[in-house]
Design an enzyme around this catalytic site. Structure first.
Site, PDB file in Angstrom:
ATOM      1  N   GLU A  28      14.509   0.845  22.382  1.00 37.73           N
ATOM      2  CA  GLU A  28      15.670   1.337  21.634  1.00 37.73           C
ATOM      3  C   GLU A  28      15.874   0.564  20.335  1.00 37.73           C
ATOM      4  OE1 GLU A  28      18.801   1.158  24.632  1.00 37.73           O
ATOM      5  OE2 GLU A  28      18.194   3.143  25.349  1.00 37.73           O
ATOM      6  N   ASP A  88      17.881   6.444  33.193  1.00 39.59           N
ATOM      7  CA  ASP A  88      18.948   5.553  32.746  1.00 39.59           C
ATOM      8  C   ASP A  88      20.248   5.741  33.512  1.00 39.59           C
ATOM      9  OD1 ASP A  88      20.172   3.664  31.237  1.00 39.59           O
ATOM     10  OD2 ASP A  88      20.411   4.887  29.446  1.00 39.59           O
ATOM     11  N   GLU A 106      28.693   3.598  33.124  1.00 38.35           N
ATOM     12  CA  GLU A 106      28.380   4.194  31.826  1.00 38.35           C
ATOM     13  C   GLU A 106      28.252   5.715  31.884  1.00 38.35           C
ATOM     14  OE1 GLU A 106      24.859   2.562  30.070  1.00 38.35           O
ATOM     15  OE2 GLU A 106      24.767   4.097  28.516  1.00 38.35           O
TER      16      GLU A 106
HETATM   17  O1  GCW Z   1      21.693   3.185  28.768  1.00 38.94           O
HETATM   18  C1  GCW Z   1      21.371   2.507  27.645  1.00 38.94           C
HETATM   19  C2  GCW Z   1      22.698   2.154  27.084  1.00 38.94           C
HETATM   20  C3  GCW Z   1      22.602   1.091  26.046  1.00 38.94           C
HETATM   21  C4  GCW Z   1      21.921  -0.111  26.681  1.00 38.94           C
HETATM   22  C5  GCW Z   1      20.559   0.316  27.189  1.00 38.94           C
HETATM   23  C6  GCW Z   1      19.859  -0.794  27.932  1.00 38.94           C
HETATM   24  C7  GCW Z   1      22.295  -2.419  26.196  1.00 38.94           C
HETATM   25  O2  GCW Z   1      23.277   3.306  26.558  1.00 38.94           O
HETATM   26  O3  GCW Z   1      23.895   0.783  25.624  1.00 38.94           O
HETATM   27  O4  GCW Z   1      21.822  -1.170  25.784  1.00 38.94           O
HETATM   28  O5  GCW Z   1      20.677   1.387  28.067  1.00 38.94           O
HETATM   29  O6  GCW Z   1      19.939  -0.784  29.155  1.00 38.94           O
HETATM   30  O7  GCW Z   1      19.269  -1.638  27.308  1.00 38.94           O
END
Ligand code: GCW
Length: 836
Positions: free
Chosen positions: A297, A376, A404
């Site tokens: 990311e 995720d 989340e």
């Molecule tokens: O799910 C995503 C989240 C990000 C997070 C990332 C991760 C810390 O939206 O906010 O970043 O995963 O787990 O690294």
């Protein structure tokens, strides 16, 4: 559990703000017989005030005082005083009292708890274990449990960590409970009171390390001043047996250290890191280790230099080895620029593709930290296949206490049942029993290291997580990290008794609604394995199914006019199913043997595909969303029956959240159903979707100072249109003559509560005020607010039992505020017992 009849419970206690979590030591009264079960002295074997054993003595003293009003003195080192609690390590005990017999072997952090003899023995393998045993004994006392027990308890795994995603400016990534308790303005906060309180909570659930900063790490944490701050934090955690760990930013040598490179094999980089590590350990000699998110990311990583992930992990591993530290290297590595037009592209494949070939190349103190599912933290995912693909590498499972994708603590979702499904899944590696829990604890492949890490977003809010009910998830995480075979419902009930007291109705109600909450959330947010159909580009909160597709993030549904789902088969799809061991791969490869809750995760099928129930996929979607929203309404009703049985402050707080959830579950239901109805054109057999007989659209009302507004995504407004005030300083009015039969109705009003203002709305019936509210949920709820009219900001308020006559005039006056133009979507007049 043995609850003794001679306990008399006090009435409802004074208002509570949640700060003490499950460690309230709330008063119970008990008869003389009960009192005779209480210890009259406490003996601890360490006089150093910062030692866990000393802390254990203080906790016992506070607990006995708080729960039973019994004032008990702590003495040190005197052995075997009858009817005392004796706390220490096994070695300390032996030194003071001579040989002990009858105690089974204890593993690191394990403890022995016996209430059977003339005194209570709490003996740890180490001091941390003694503290754990103490909290376990106190948990019994606080639940009025005087059973005679004698048992040894050992951890399932050495790694029982939490990860904070706290930023140095004090914000928290995916935080919904206020700003950080650790950081402010780029530094560690001065006042660490909340950190001490957090340490207590974590120790009581046997957590042994906390990574205090976000995995999207800021290198300035490594400055000398900030490392001094880290040392202060470590000093606070240490008496509770908790070590501190740090997240690293891979590019630090360049961005912070001023080197020309951050190549993990470059000598100057290696030296730079080794120097930093020395500085860290100089201040925090027992630092737990590092956590690394790299090549993920947008975060920098070894791929910049064509180095392997093992090169990167080993760089840090070698650095911390001399100090006994470990490196948690995250498996969350993937390309977020995938191409959906390529049928074979699949983000779910990434972890195995990146890590499998490196198995065995990691240093012994490296642990690969793997999210439970391949994407995720979705409401439903299969187990990550990486767990089955590393045999010579230590692993830990990553869970999220942070909700989340699960309602951001504004929806009640007790997540332990989801975790249990993952932990209990049998991967059948080499066609042998291979529970995920046994793989991650290291048992299956005889690895010394292993365990779990949970992302936790506690903040300065007195409820810690933003909502009282979410704390059951933090509590359950610790319990399962220690013992994955604990039962999710029993854990919940312990938490409930500790948090809300011993009233049976309270216990039964919280058990029911919490145990239902994950399945219910799944029903109205995204079922059949399609993932949480939320807005993955923006806040991850409300409904926005279209956002999953047509972008590089790879959380695709591949929904089109006739079909939906990701084909992940080997024969025709992305080949993801082939990443599992043979038997599991075969199960997922075949649409007939794939469990239906994961159907659309593994297969691309027509909306008219029939499920085992005989329903089509699309009808199942419609029905589930209706059932889910209906069941969510029941949460509120059940909670309201507890009025007077829970202290007023927490009663009202939880009631407000559940009330909000009843409304938002309907918003979810309608958005998802409208979206797929619009896409597929297939009507709902129940004739509910797009058919709302009790609804009056705001845009169909007489508008003064209001104008229509096309909402995006369209499915988050009834009829795709809402109204907003024409100016941001003068009120708008929407009015209508009611054409429904005279009678008593509940009045629901759907509006949008945006970040950026606190509009006020007032409702009148023939100029008689019948209700009002303020759009201030950015302050009163926990989820990420939105600046748009959308599925995140869409909210429903309800006024009950309004007497209405046909021909009455209903009028809503909306006063805008800031950038929030008092938006309205529709009103629904609901005859008793009707859900629109
Ligand atoms: O799910 C995503 C989240 C990000 C997070 C990332 C991760 C810390 O939206 O906010 O970043 O995963 O787990 O690294």
């Amino acid at each position: 559990m043995q609850l003794l009849g001679f306990l008399v419970f006090l009435g409802v206690a004074a208002a509570e703000d949640g700060l003490k979590g499950w460690l309230r030591y709330a008063p119970l009264t008990c008869s003389d017989r009960c009192h005779s079960n209480l210890p009259s002295g406490i003996v601890t074997f360490n006089t150093t005030t910062t030692s866990p054993v000393y802390v254990a003595g203080t906790e016992l003293q506070n607990g006995l005082q708080g729960i039973y009003k019994k004032n008990v003195q702590v003495t040190h080192k005197k052995c075997n005083t009858a009817s005392s609690v004796v706390v220490g390590t096994l070695d300390q005990y032996r030194q003071a009292c001579g040989a002990v017999s009858g105690i089974p072997d204890l593993e690191e952090d394990g403890f022995w708890l016996s209430t059977k003899g003339s005194n209570v023995q709490i003996l740890g393998q180490n001091e941390r274990g003694a503290l754990y045993g103490t909290f376990e004994y106190l948990s019994m006392l606080a639940q009025g449990n005087f059973s005679k027990v004698a048992y040894a308890s050992n951890p399932s795994a050495p790694i029982r960590w939490v990860n904070q995603w706290d930023n140095m400016d004090g914000s928290i990534e995916r935080g919904y409970g206020g700003p950080s308790i650790f950081f402010k303005n780029g530094q560690i906060v001065q006042d660490l009171t909340r950190v001490t309180e957090y340490a207590r909570l974590l120790a009581s659930i046997k957590i042994n390390a906390v990574v205090i900063n976000n995995v999207n790490a800021n290198a300035t944490l490594l400055s000398p001043t900030n490392l001094e701050g880290v040392a202060r934090v470590a000093d606070v955690f240490r008496p509770y047996g908790i070590q501190v760990g740090l997240s690293l930013n891979f590019a630090s040598p360049q961005t912070f250290g001023g080197l020309g490179t951050f190549d993990p094999l470059d000598a100057s980089v290696i030296e730079w890191w080794s120097n930093i590590t020395a500085q860290v350990y100089e201040r925090v000699p027992d630092m737990a280790g590092y956590l690394v998110k790299a090549d993920s990311e947008g975060q920098p990583g070894p791929q910049t230099y064509n180095r392997t992930l093992a090169d990167a992990a080993n760089l840090f591993a070698k650095g911390v080895q001399p100090y006994g530290g470990i490196v948690m290297y995250r498996a969350f590595v993937y390309d977020h620029h995938l191409n959906e037009t390529n049928w074979r592209d699949d983000r779910a494949n990434a972890a195995v593709e990146f890590f499998k070939h490196l198995d065995g190349e990691f240093e012994d103190n490296v642990v690969i930290q793997i999210k439970y599912g391949p994407i995720d933290f979705q409401v439903r995912e299969p187990v990550s296949p990486l767990f089955a693909n590393l045999v010579n590498t230590s692993m830990a499972i990553e869970l999220q206490v942070t909700q989340e994708y699960l309602g951001q603590q504004s929806h009640l979702v007790y997540v332990a049942p989801l975790w249990k499904e993952i932990l209990n899944f049998d991967l059948r590696i080499d066609q042998k029993p291979s529970l995920v829990s046994d793989v991650v604890t290291g048992k299956r492949f005889k690895r010394k290291l292993g365990g779990s890490a949970a992302v936790v977003n506690v903040g300065t809010n007195s409820t810690w997580l933003g909502s009282h009910m979410s704390m059951s998830n933090l509590y359950a995480y610790g319990r399962l990290a220690w013992n994955p075979s604990d039962d999710a419902e029993e854990i919940l009930q312990d938490w409930t008794r500790l948090t809300f007291g011993l009233n049976q109705k309270v216990l039964d109600t919280i058990t029911r609604i919490s145990m239902d909450s994950w399945p219910v959330y799944e029903q109205y947010s995204g079922n059949l394995g399609i993932q949480t159909l939320t807005d993955i580009i923006y806040t991850h909160y409300g409904p926005s199914p279209a956002s999953q597709d047509n972008n590089g993030w790879g959380q695709w549904t591949r929904a089109d006019q006739t079909s939906i789902g990701m084909d992940r088969t080997v024969s025709n799809g992305t080949r993801f199913s082939g990443q599992y061991p043979k038997e599991i791969a075969a199960m997922y490869e075949d649409v007939e043997t794939t469990p239906e809750e994961l159907l659309l995760w593994f297969h691309h099928v027509n909306y008219t595909h029939r499920l085992s129930s005989g329903k089509t996929v699309i009808q199942h979607f419609y029905d589930s969303h209706y059932t889910g929203a209906q069941r969510a309404q029941g949460f509120l009703d059940q909670w309201e029956a507890l009025q007077g049985k829970v202290d007023p402050e927490r009663y009202e707080h939880v009631r407000r959240f559940l009330d909000y959830q009843t409304g938002h579950s309907i918003i979810w239901r309608d958005a998802i159903n409208n979206f797929y109805y619009n896409l597929s054109g297939i009507p709902d057999e129940g004739q509910r979707v797009d058919h709302h007989p009790w609804c009056i659209e705001a845009e169909s009302m007489k508008l003064e100072g209001y104008k229509t507004y096309d909402v995006t995504p369209f499915e988050t407004a009834s009829g795709a249109v809402a109204i907003v005030t024409t100016s941001n300083s003068t009120a708008g009015t929407a009015s209508t003559k009611i054409q429904f039969p005279s009678g008593t109705y509940d009045l629901a009003v759907n509006y949008y509560d945006l970040y950026g203002g606190k509009s006020q709305w007032k409702v009148y019936l023939n100029d008689r005020p019948i209700g009002q509210w303020v759009g201030n949920s950015e302050e009163t709820l926990s989820h990420t607010p939105s600046i748009y009219l959308d599925g995140h900001s869409a909210t429903r308020v309800k006024f009950r039992k309004i007497k209405v006559k046909r021909g009455d005039t209903l009028k809503i006056i909306g006063m805008p505020d800031g950038t929030e133009p008092a938006p309205l979507d529709y009103v629904a007049l609901l005859p008793a017992g009707t859900l629109d």
